[in-house]
Design a protein around this motif. Structure first.
Motif, short mmCIF file in Angstrom:
data_model
loop_
_atom_site.label_atom_id
_atom_site.label_comp_id
_atom_site.label_asym_id
_atom_site.label_seq_id
_atom_site.Cartn_x
_atom_site.Cartn_y
_atom_site.Cartn_z
N ALA A 162 0.83 -1.20 0.00
CA ALA A 162 0.00 0.00 0.00
C ALA A 162 0.87 1.25 0.00
O ALA A 162 0.68 2.17 -0.82
N LEU A 163 1.85 1.32 0.91
CA LEU A 163 2.74 2.48 0.95
C LEU A 163 3.60 2.53 -0.31
O LEU A 163 3.84 3.62 -0.85
N LEU A 164 4.07 1.39 -0.78
CA LEU A 164 4.87 1.35 -2.01
C LEU A 164 4.11 1.99 -3.17
O LEU A 164 4.65 2.85 -3.89
N THR A 165 2.86 1.61 -3.35
CA THR A 165 2.07 2.13 -4.47
C THR A 165 1.83 3.63 -4.32
O THR A 165 1.94 4.39 -5.30
N LYS A 201 10.06 -1.50 0.03
CA LYS A 201 10.06 -2.86 -0.52
C LYS A 201 11.24 -3.12 -1.44
O LYS A 201 11.13 -3.89 -2.40
N TYR A 202 12.36 -2.50 -1.15
CA TYR A 202 13.59 -2.76 -1.87
C TYR A 202 13.44 -2.60 -3.39
O TYR A 202 12.82 -1.67 -3.87
N LEU A 203 13.99 -3.55 -4.16
CA LEU A 203 14.20 -3.34 -5.59
C LEU A 203 12.92 -3.21 -6.40
O LEU A 203 12.96 -2.70 -7.52
N GLN A 204 11.79 -3.65 -5.89
CA GLN A 204 10.56 -3.49 -6.66
C GLN A 204 10.27 -2.03 -6.96
O GLN A 204 9.67 -1.70 -7.98
N ALA A 205 10.72 -1.14 -6.08
CA ALA A 205 10.49 0.29 -6.29
C ALA A 205 11.14 0.78 -7.58
O ALA A 205 10.66 1.73 -8.22
N TYR A 206 12.22 0.15 -7.99
CA TYR A 206 12.97 0.63 -9.15
C TYR A 206 12.32 0.25 -10.48
O TYR A 206 12.81 0.67 -11.54
N LEU A 207 11.25 -0.51 -10.47
CA LEU A 207 10.61 -0.89 -11.73
C LEU A 207 10.01 0.30 -12.46
O LEU A 207 9.76 0.23 -13.67
N VAL A 208 9.77 1.40 -11.77
CA VAL A 208 9.24 2.59 -12.46
C VAL A 208 10.33 3.41 -13.12
O VAL A 208 10.04 4.28 -13.95
N LEU A 209 11.58 3.16 -12.77
CA LEU A 209 12.66 4.03 -13.24
C LEU A 209 12.86 4.03 -14.75
O LEU A 209 13.14 5.09 -15.32
N PRO A 210 12.75 2.90 -15.45
CA PRO A 210 12.90 2.98 -16.91
C PRO A 210 11.89 3.92 -17.57
O PRO A 210 12.25 4.73 -18.43
N GLY A 211 10.63 3.85 -17.16
CA GLY A 211 9.62 4.75 -17.70
C GLY A 211 9.87 6.19 -17.31
O GLY A 211 9.71 7.11 -18.14
N PHE A 212 10.27 6.43 -16.06
CA PHE A 212 10.56 7.79 -15.61
C PHE A 212 11.72 8.38 -16.41
O PHE A 212 11.68 9.54 -16.83
N ALA A 213 12.78 7.60 -16.59
CA ALA A 213 13.95 8.10 -17.32
C ALA A 213 13.59 8.39 -18.78
O ALA A 213 14.01 9.42 -19.35
N LEU A 214 12.80 7.51 -19.39
CA LEU A 214 12.42 7.71 -20.79
C LEU A 214 11.62 8.99 -20.98
O LEU A 214 11.89 9.79 -21.89
#
Length: 653
Positions: A162-165, A201-214
């Protein structure tokens, strides 16, 4: 497709669809959209909130401990005497700990912050989507996000998701602000929020980074050099916001802090690159090989077994299988189709156009999550899919409005009708998996979708406005009735343990078993605690929860989550007994006569592959040698009125 390449003429709040009735325009529905969504979310996430009891006692334990001890809050310990931590970073515990501190320990205080985070997520998502696509698209996106079954599950549950999202959606909103004028401070704020999500939640947070960088590289104002500089600054900020806690914990001597739960060597880095990182994505073999390659950088790093996925075999259609489908798949094809249509529509617009940025942002978010969740071969639970909800909702809302606003064009009408029928057909398939649940709903959705699609195929100039409005309402019903029904079922039943599921087939049994308490045993331990730091040592967190949440005093969770962590050693246990820090050890397992009720099998294996059995399992430091010492050197205790067996008094050992 060239016919629908014209820019949408009106996406702002003041320029509403002519299909809306005059009275609605008089009331300015754009001002009512956000409050309405917030109210709906509050009802869905707060009503019948305590039906699940403690929900996941693993996190309830940590919240109770954090409310009693600042150090337990900092480390994310399972008890206030800091024996072992969660196998996750501690930030998700903070909102629950505050609520427990304010309102006392109860199911309501544990789950209230999660529901409020859900409402806040819907609000921030609405604001983020409105910035790119306007009010109508934002309203549809908010509505989809609010009633998606996995969102209703997680925003009523005490897992970290919940907090992650919320943090990741907030980061997307901040990035959208930065894209308007190229102001780096907003990009840095987004980076900080992603860093906080990492500490959730560790590395799951980084899944948004490719879209953010693009999206920053393509759509941010300014020269390419300035945009690259912004990316570099954001990357440094993400690493700093993610790494400060990790660095502090790694620098503290192991003797002066709790054991890092879930690790094989008492190291946070082991979790990040192992059990909670590469092991989740690559499973046993490849994860272990990649981890071995990192050994030169991180001494002693190891990856535990990938363990059961809980969510079916990896593959292209995993998100439509029996585990994931009813939780998230309802509008996933529509969202992906909307992304394709949207990119075609905006392909000739200026690179800084808000709609192009919106499609790149949410498209990058969704595609990355879909690929990773579909093919990761380590541990994955179906409730992880809550991270897909913002991307699906934003794209489906944008695509629906994009096509609706162009329905005077034949290709747009065909696409809108085809998408509606396809969504209705998928709902029929998903509902057919639970035929006893609302019989006939699937056929009703198909019929409504088909009828609405036929009306939408007619040029709007040839239709009465009342018929158009009716078709619009019917289309929304066809698209949302299935997930709404599953969400209602999710609200009505209890959920518990480490693998909750939404919908009518969700497992509601564990929510009752993991709150089992043995009052006579708890009373006995409290009466005889004396000056001990822990009132008892037990195997695994579930048995610890049955006592600690009832007693309000620290319980030593030997072996951590499942009993498989290599802690404590026999020497440590003997030392605590000799010093008076520990007197009682409980060696009973779950099930009848025990404390936990459901045992450990429902959680799957820990890093050492323990799936049950706790202390006697292979590979854990809390091993058979401790069991042998306890039974040989300590005195068995029978507590009057207690069903529990296996309690030992070690004060004379």
């Amino acid at each position: 497709m060239a016919q629908i390449s014209q820019p949408v003429p009106a996406t702002r709040s003041a320029e509403l669809s002519p299909a809306l009735p005059a009275v609605a325009r008089t009331l300015n529905p754009s001002r009512l959209a956000l409050p309405g969504l917030g109210l709906l979310a509050a009802v869905l996430y707060l009503a019948n909130l305590t039906v699940s009891g403690w929900a996941n006692t693993y996190y309830a334990l940590a919240a109770q401990a954090a409310s009693q001890s600042w150090s337990a809050l900092f480390f994310g310990s399972l008890d206030s005497s800091n024996f072992v931590t969660l196998d996750k970073p501690p930030l998700a515990i903070l909102p629950m700990a505050i609520a427990v501190k304010l309102f006392g320990l109860s199911s309501f205080s544990i789950l209230l912050p999660e529901a409020l985070l859900g409402v806040a997520t819907v609000v921030v998502l609405y604001l983020a989507v409105r910035r790119s696509f306007g009010v109508p698209a934002a309203f549809v996106a908010g509505l989809i996000a609010t009633i998606t079954p996995v969102a209703v599950l997680i925003f009523r549950y005490d897992n970290p998701d919940a907090l992650l999202t919320f943090l990741l959606v907030s980061a997307a909103w901040a990035l959208g602000r930065g894209l308007e004028h190229g102001r780096i401070r907003w990009a840095l704020l987004a980076a900080v929020l992603v860093g906080l999500a990492f500490l959730t939640k560790y590395l799951q947070a980084y899944l948004v980074l490719p879209g953010f960088a693009l999206v920053w590289l393509v759509s941010a104002p300014g020269s390419l050099r300035r945009r690259i500089a912004g990316l570099v600054a954001s990357l440094v900020t993400v690493l700093a916001a993610s790494g400060w806690w990790v660095a502090i914990v790694q620098l503290i001597p192991a003797a002066d802090r709790p054991y890092i739960g879930g690790s094989t060597n008492n190291s946070v880095l082991d979790l990040i690159f192992g059990y909670d990182g590469l092991g989740r994505i690559f499973g046993n073999s490849l994860g272990a090989n990649l981890s071995s390659a990192l050994d030169g950088l991180v001494a002693g790093n190891a990856v535990g077994p990938g363990g059961p996925t809980f969510s079916g075999s990896p593959g292209l259609l995993r998100l439509f299988n029996d585990q994931f489908g009813g939780e998230i798949a309802w509008l996933l094809p529509a969202a992906l189709a909307s992304l394709a249509v949207g990119l075609v529509v905006v392909r000739r617009l200026d690179r800084t156009d808000r709609r192009l940025a919106g499609y790149l942002l949410w498209g990058g978010w969704l595609v990355t999550h879909v690929v990773v969740f579909s093919f990761m071969s380590g541990i994955i639970h179906s409730y992880y899919a809550v991270a897909l909800v913002p991307g699906i909702a934003a794209l489906a809302g944008a695509g629906a409005w994009e096509l609706w606003s162009r329905r005077d064009q034949v290709l747009a009408r065909i696409a809108l009708a085809a998408g509606l029928v396809g969504t209705g057909g998928l709902a029929f398939v998903l509902l057919d998996r639970t035929p006893a649940f609302v019989p006939g709903l699937g056929f009703g959705i198909l019929a409504i979708a088909a009828a609405s699609a036929l009306v939408l195929l007619i040029p709007p100039a040839e239709l009465d406005r009342r018929l158009v409005r009716g078709a619009l309402v019917a289309a929304l019903v066809a698209a949302l009735a299935g997930p709404a029904a599953y969400s209602a079922a999710t609200m009505a039943q209890a959920h518990g343990g480490g693998d909750p599921a939404a919908g009518p087939s969700g497992d509601g049994s564990a929510g009752q078993t993991n709150t089992t308490e043995n009052t006579a045993l708890v009373d006995y331990l409290l009466a005889n605690q004396g000056s001990a730091r822990w009132i008892v040592a037990v195997e695994g967190s579930q048995n610890a929860a049955a006592i600690q949440l009832a007693a309000g005093q620290p319980v030593m969770s030997m072996g951590g989550f499942t009993g498989g962590d290599p802690t404590p050693t026999l020497a440590q246990l003997q030392s605590w007994v000799a010093s008076g820090a520990l007197r009682y050890v409980y060696l009973g397992g779950g099930g009848p006569g025990g404390l936990g009720g459901a045992g450990f099998g429902q959680f799957g294996g820990g890093p050492q592959g323990i799936t049950g059995g706790g202390l006697s399992g292979p590979g854990g430091g809390s091993s058979a040698v401790i069991t042998s010492w306890d039974t040989a050197s300590c005195t068995a205790v029978s507590v009057s009125g207690s069903r529990a067996s296996g309690l030992y008094d070690c004060s004379g050992a």
